[in-house]
Design an enzyme around this catalytic site. Structure first.
Site, mmCIF file in Angstrom:
data_model
loop_
_atom_site.group_PDB
_atom_site.id
_atom_site.type_symbol
_atom_site.label_atom_id
_atom_site.label_comp_id
_atom_site.label_asym_id
_atom_site.label_seq_id
_atom_site.Cartn_x
_atom_site.Cartn_y
_atom_site.Cartn_z
ATOM 1 N N ASP A 1 0.860 -1.057 -0.162
ATOM 2 C CA ASP A 1 -0.028 0.124 -0.017
ATOM 3 C C ASP A 1 0.945 1.144 0.043
ATOM 4 O O ASP A 1 2.106 1.216 0.543
ATOM 5 C CB ASP A 1 -1.045 0.018 1.084
ATOM 6 C CG ASP A 1 -2.119 0.963 1.070
ATOM 7 O OD1 ASP A 1 -3.142 0.428 0.534
ATOM 8 O OD2 ASP A 1 -1.925 2.266 1.168
ATOM 9 N N TYR B 1 -11.195 6.474 -14.952
ATOM 10 C CA TYR B 1 -11.075 5.309 -14.116
ATOM 11 C C TYR B 1 -11.802 3.893 -14.976
ATOM 12 O O TYR B 1 -11.483 2.780 -14.860
ATOM 13 C CB TYR B 1 -11.943 5.675 -12.712
ATOM 14 C CG TYR B 1 -12.231 4.365 -11.900
ATOM 15 C CD1 TYR B 1 -11.242 3.557 -11.454
ATOM 16 C CD2 TYR B 1 -13.626 3.979 -11.657
ATOM 17 C CE1 TYR B 1 -11.665 2.545 -10.467
ATOM 18 C CE2 TYR B 1 -14.024 3.073 -10.924
ATOM 19 C CZ TYR B 1 -12.935 2.576 -10.127
ATOM 20 O OH TYR B 1 -13.143 1.474 -9.530
#
Ligand code: AKB
Length: 350
Positions: A45, A164
């Protein structure tokens, strides 16, 4: 000793599941479920994981999926059998920085597919690649078209209106390519280095986390904001309708698809469906749960246009028949049985 299953220094590589975007909304629940299943998890992450999620991981790397050096280190250190590639820049954030969204969403996905292919070459088995796609992959040309076609199949209206959505479609196609055609002309090609499986998720509502950067955020935001005793200005019209599901259902779907025997799968990309409330339905249930709640509707034209380009409902019959998908909740029972008990405990009682 086969060099392929060992690190450069000769140690046997540990067999792990790799999870990207591990600190995000879906990462929390997925890592919890995978660890309950006894899996060795390696997480990536961009931010440090919170202690609870970190405690379920064997290793956690703070870094970017666009960092080839980081992926090379992970490639050398571990034997990866499965990848859950959750990291992405969502639809609202992506419209403010479309090129960055493309870089992360497509470039990052390509890096992970390459990592998976290298892993398959080194340990000789195809790597399962789980790719959460999105209803953002759809682009209903106009609101009238959306109303005229309330339920869409996977192959209809796939001309996304957001970066996206375009990126998710690209990821789906790249996965299909790596699974079936990668390095078509190479003499030493692996016939199927990747076992690619993808789900087009609706908006997801979690009782534990509040989303950010997405355009379906108005649903979960309304619940979490009102539960804290604050007024909520909803950024879409009351009649706006798109599909949603709860986070446990989304995780269940990912794990069920991951566990399905390959020969039962007739597609690489599946719709899953649970319920399709309007924004006014959210207001109604929120007001029932928190009498006196203040909700107003102040549509943001740009974000409204994005949500209007997403379908009202998705036909999930392939997911139902191929791998036994079925939702757990209706909209009402999701509120009553999943959301309210946890949300009340979190904000109201303490
Ligand atoms: C978003 O709003 O961008 C996401 C999605 C629908 O994929 N929640």
């Amino acid at each position: 000793m086969s060099a392929d299953t060992h690190t450069p220094s000769g140690h046997r590589r540990d067999k792990v599941v790799l999870v990207t975007g591990a600190g995000g909304e879906m990462g929390h629940g997925l890592i919890d479920a995978l660890s309950r299943d006894g899996r060795q998890i390696v997480a990536i992450d961009v931010r440090e994981l919170d202690a609870g999620v970190r405690s379920h991981c064997r290793d956690a790397f703070v870094g970017d999926i666009c960092d080839a050096g980081l992926l090379e280190r992970i490639n050398a250190q571990f034997e990866i059998g499965e990848i859950f590639h959750l990291a992405a820049l969502l639809s609202t954030r992506g419209e403010f920085a479309p090129e960055t969204a493309h870089h992360v969403n497509v470039g990052g996905t390509l890096n992970l597919l390459k990592l998976a292919a290298e892993q398959a070459r080194s340990h000789g088995q195809s790597v399962k690649f789980m790719f959460p796609s999105s209803i953002a992959a759809y682009g209903m040309p106009t609101l009238a078209d959306k109303r005229a076609h309330p339920v869409v199949n996977e192959d209809q209206f796939t001309h996304a209106h957001t970066m996206y959505g375009v990126n998710k479609l690209a990821g789906e196609e790249l996965g299909r390519y790596y699974q079936s055609h990668y390095r078509k002309l190479a003499k030493d090609r692996h016939p199927s280095p990747i076992d690619f499986r993808s789900i087009r998720f609706p908006g997801i509502i979690s009782s534990d986390t509040v989303p950010s950067g997405g355009t379906s955020d108005y649903g979960p935001e309304m619940i979490h904001v009102v539960a804290q005793g604050k007024a909520y200005d909803c950024f879409v019209r009351p009649d706006t309708r798109i599909p949603f599901m709860t986070m446990p259902e989304a995780i269940d779907a990912l794990l069920r698809l991951a566990a399905a025997p390959k020969e039962q799968l007739t597609r690489t990309v599946y719709n899953v469906s649970a319920f399709s409330p309007t924004a006014a339905d959210f207001e109604r249930l929120v007001k029932q749960a928190f009498p006196g709640a203040q909700v107003s509707f102040q549509p943001d034209l740009g974000r409204q246009a994005i949500v209007d380009s997403w379908p009202e409902e998705c036909n999930d019959s392939a997911a139902r028949s191929d791998w036994g998908w079925k939702p757990t909740y209706t909209f009402e029972s999701a509120f009553e049985k999943y959301l309210m008990p946890k949300i009340r405990a979190r904000y109201v009682h303490g």
